[in-house]
Design a protein around this motif. Structure first.
Motif, short mmCIF file in Angstrom:
data_model
loop_
_atom_site.label_atom_id
_atom_site.label_comp_id
_atom_site.label_asym_id
_atom_site.label_seq_id
_atom_site.Cartn_x
_atom_site.Cartn_y
_atom_site.Cartn_z
N TYR A 1 -16.79 50.12 -85.58
CA TYR A 1 -17.11 48.81 -86.09
C TYR A 1 -17.34 47.82 -84.95
O TYR A 1 -16.66 47.85 -83.93
CB TYR A 1 -16.01 48.30 -87.02
CG TYR A 1 -15.96 49.09 -88.31
CD1 TYR A 1 -14.98 50.05 -88.52
CD2 TYR A 1 -16.93 48.90 -89.30
CE1 TYR A 1 -14.96 50.80 -89.69
CE2 TYR A 1 -16.91 49.64 -90.47
CZ TYR A 1 -15.93 50.59 -90.65
OH TYR A 1 -15.91 51.33 -91.79
N ASP A 2 -18.30 46.94 -85.17
CA ASP A 2 -18.66 45.94 -84.16
C ASP A 2 -17.52 44.96 -83.92
O ASP A 2 -16.68 44.72 -84.80
CB ASP A 2 -19.89 45.14 -84.60
CG ASP A 2 -21.16 45.96 -84.58
OD1 ASP A 2 -22.14 45.53 -85.23
OD2 ASP A 2 -21.18 47.03 -83.93
N HIS B 1 -16.77 40.96 -82.67
CA HIS B 1 -17.36 39.64 -82.53
C HIS B 1 -16.34 38.71 -81.87
O HIS B 1 -15.13 38.92 -82.03
CB HIS B 1 -17.77 39.09 -83.90
CG HIS B 1 -18.40 40.12 -84.80
ND1 HIS B 1 -19.64 40.66 -84.55
CD2 HIS B 1 -17.92 40.72 -85.91
CE1 HIS B 1 -19.91 41.56 -85.48
NE2 HIS B 1 -18.88 41.62 -86.33
N TYR C 1 -15.14 34.60 -80.93
CA TYR C 1 -15.23 33.20 -81.31
C TYR C 1 -14.50 32.35 -80.27
O TYR C 1 -13.47 32.75 -79.73
CB TYR C 1 -14.60 32.97 -82.69
CG TYR C 1 -15.23 33.82 -83.77
CD1 TYR C 1 -14.75 35.11 -84.01
CD2 TYR C 1 -16.30 33.35 -84.52
CE1 TYR C 1 -15.35 35.91 -84.97
CE2 TYR C 1 -16.90 34.15 -85.49
CZ TYR C 1 -16.41 35.42 -85.70
OH TYR C 1 -17.00 36.21 -86.65
N LEU D 1 -18.94 30.85 -83.23
CA LEU D 1 -19.38 32.19 -82.85
C LEU D 1 -19.89 32.20 -81.42
O LEU D 1 -20.77 31.41 -81.06
CB LEU D 1 -20.47 32.66 -83.80
CG LEU D 1 -21.03 34.06 -83.54
CD1 LEU D 1 -19.97 35.13 -83.77
CD2 LEU D 1 -22.27 34.30 -84.42
N TYR E 1 -21.74 38.23 -81.04
CA TYR E 1 -21.74 39.04 -82.25
C TYR E 1 -22.28 40.42 -81.94
O TYR E 1 -23.04 40.60 -80.98
CB TYR E 1 -22.54 38.37 -83.38
CG TYR E 1 -24.04 38.29 -83.12
CD1 TYR E 1 -24.60 37.24 -82.40
CD2 TYR E 1 -24.90 39.28 -83.62
CE1 TYR E 1 -25.96 37.17 -82.17
CE2 TYR E 1 -26.25 39.21 -83.39
CZ TYR E 1 -26.79 38.16 -82.67
OH TYR E 1 -28.14 38.10 -82.44
N GLN F 1 -12.81 39.69 -83.40
CA GLN F 1 -12.79 40.01 -84.82
C GLN F 1 -13.56 41.31 -85.06
O GLN F 1 -14.57 41.55 -84.41
CB GLN F 1 -13.41 38.88 -85.63
CG GLN F 1 -13.49 39.13 -87.14
CD GLN F 1 -14.90 39.14 -87.66
OE1 GLN F 1 -15.74 38.36 -87.25
NE2 GLN F 1 -15.18 40.03 -88.60
N ASP G 1 -27.83 42.34 -87.30
CA ASP G 1 -29.26 42.61 -87.18
C ASP G 1 -29.60 44.04 -87.57
O ASP G 1 -28.79 44.96 -87.40
CB ASP G 1 -29.72 42.36 -85.73
CG ASP G 1 -29.55 40.91 -85.33
OD1 ASP G 1 -29.40 40.65 -84.13
OD2 ASP G 1 -29.57 40.03 -86.23
N ASP H 1 -22.71 45.10 -88.22
CA ASP H 1 -21.60 44.68 -89.06
C ASP H 1 -21.62 43.16 -89.32
O ASP H 1 -22.19 42.40 -88.54
CB ASP H 1 -20.27 45.07 -88.42
CG ASP H 1 -20.09 46.58 -88.38
OD1 ASP H 1 -19.40 47.07 -87.47
OD2 ASP H 1 -20.65 47.27 -89.27
N TRP H 2 -20.92 42.77 -90.36
CA TRP H 2 -20.89 41.38 -90.78
C TRP H 2 -20.03 40.53 -89.85
O TRP H 2 -19.05 41.01 -89.27
CB TRP H 2 -20.32 41.30 -92.19
CG TRP H 2 -21.16 41.94 -93.24
CD1 TRP H 2 -21.39 43.27 -93.42
CD2 TRP H 2 -21.91 41.26 -94.25
NE1 TRP H 2 -22.22 43.46 -94.49
CE2 TRP H 2 -22.56 42.26 -95.02
CE3 TRP H 2 -22.09 39.92 -94.61
CZ2 TRP H 2 -23.36 41.94 -96.12
CZ3 TRP H 2 -22.89 39.60 -95.70
CH2 TRP H 2 -23.52 40.61 -96.43
N TYR H 3 -20.39 39.25 -89.76
CA TYR H 3 -19.60 38.32 -88.95
C TYR H 3 -19.76 36.91 -89.48
O TYR H 3 -20.66 36.61 -90.27
CB TYR H 3 -20.02 38.39 -87.47
CG TYR H 3 -21.48 38.15 -87.22
CD1 TYR H 3 -22.40 39.19 -87.25
CD2 TYR H 3 -21.97 36.86 -86.94
CE1 TYR H 3 -23.75 38.99 -87.02
CE2 TYR H 3 -23.32 36.64 -86.71
CZ TYR H 3 -24.20 37.71 -86.76
OH TYR H 3 -25.54 37.49 -86.55
#
Lengths: 113, 130
Positions: A35-36, A38, A40, A50, A53, A93, B104, B114-116
């Motif tokens: 999972y990515d 991100h 902040y 943000l 991302y 996150q 994207d 993934d969502w953010y």
């Protein structure tokens, strides 16, 4: 205890480079499909903004002094050429498959000396 | 330009139900790949994700708070409402709503990132005290 582990604080002098780590597990950052992560930035008294991302992408307007990376079960945020205005709290996150939801790191306070 | 504004009571008593409203503009919650989430920040500073509602009306809740939370939308009013039951002093903190978007599209893998949370509201401070 946050699911993602960050150092409580880091510091650096103006112009220096600092790295903030974000350590996860095989149920989130290091999951089978990875999972990515991100990032902040939260300036004092403001809402989070943000910063990075999708592990290593900067939204429009974010200086290229900020960069992100991910490897295995961890991710990192690197800030180069530190400036006084970078003094803030930084949060990572990701998504956790066991918890079936978003998870945040505990946050890292960056102090510019 | 996307904006989100949180509103609701600043003070609630223990055991009461909290109702918060997120009024948004600049996007439609009916658009594929869009959602609105709620996140809170306790005085100890950590961010904690609470709930999400997606463009297709799917909902997701924090596992630890699931029994106390309900998220809903009023697309005509451009609002997302969060209710939290049985409030306790430990629930004191700032509650944020945020625009949630899918990552994207990657043509090489034909998948989305993934969502953010890309745009956040200013937050609303809620104190739980008798």
């Amino acid at each position: 205890q946050s699911v993602l582990t960050q150092p409580p604080s880091v510091s650096g002098a103006p112009g220096q480079r600092v790295t903030i780590s974000c350590k996860g597990s095989r149920s989130n950052i290091g999951a089978r499909y990875g999972y990515d992560v991100h990032w902040y930035q939260q300036l004092p008294g403001t809402a989070p903004k943000l910063l990075i991302y999708g592990n290593d992408n900067r939204p429009s307007g974010v200086p290229d002094r900020f960069s992100g990376s991910k490897s295995g079960t961890s991710a990192s945020l690197v800030i180069q050429g530190l400036q006084a205005e970078d003094e803030a709290d930084y949060y990572c996150q990701s998504y956790d498959v066991d918890l079936r939801g978003s998870v945040f790191g505990g946050g890292t306070r960056l102090t510019v000396l | 330009q996307i904006t989100l504004t949180e509103s609701g009571p600043t003070l609630v008593k223990p055991t009461q139900t909290l109702t918060l409203t997120c009024t948004y503009s600049g996007f439609s919650l009916s658009t594929r790949g869009v959602g609105v989430g709620w996140i809170r920040q306790t005085p100890g500073k950590a961010l904690e994700w609470l709930a999400l509602i997606y463009w297709n009306d799917d909902k997701a809740y924090s596992a630890s708070l699931k029994t106390r939370l309900t998220i809903s939308e009023d697309t005509f009013e451009n609002q997302v409402v969060l209710t939290m039951t049985t409030m306790d002093p430990v629930d004191t903190g700032t509650y944020f709503c945020a625009h949630y978007r899918r990552g994207d599209f990657d043509p090489s893998t034909s998948t989305y990132g993934d969502w953010y949370f890309d745009i956040w509201g200013r937050g609303t401070l809620v104190t739980v005290s008798s």
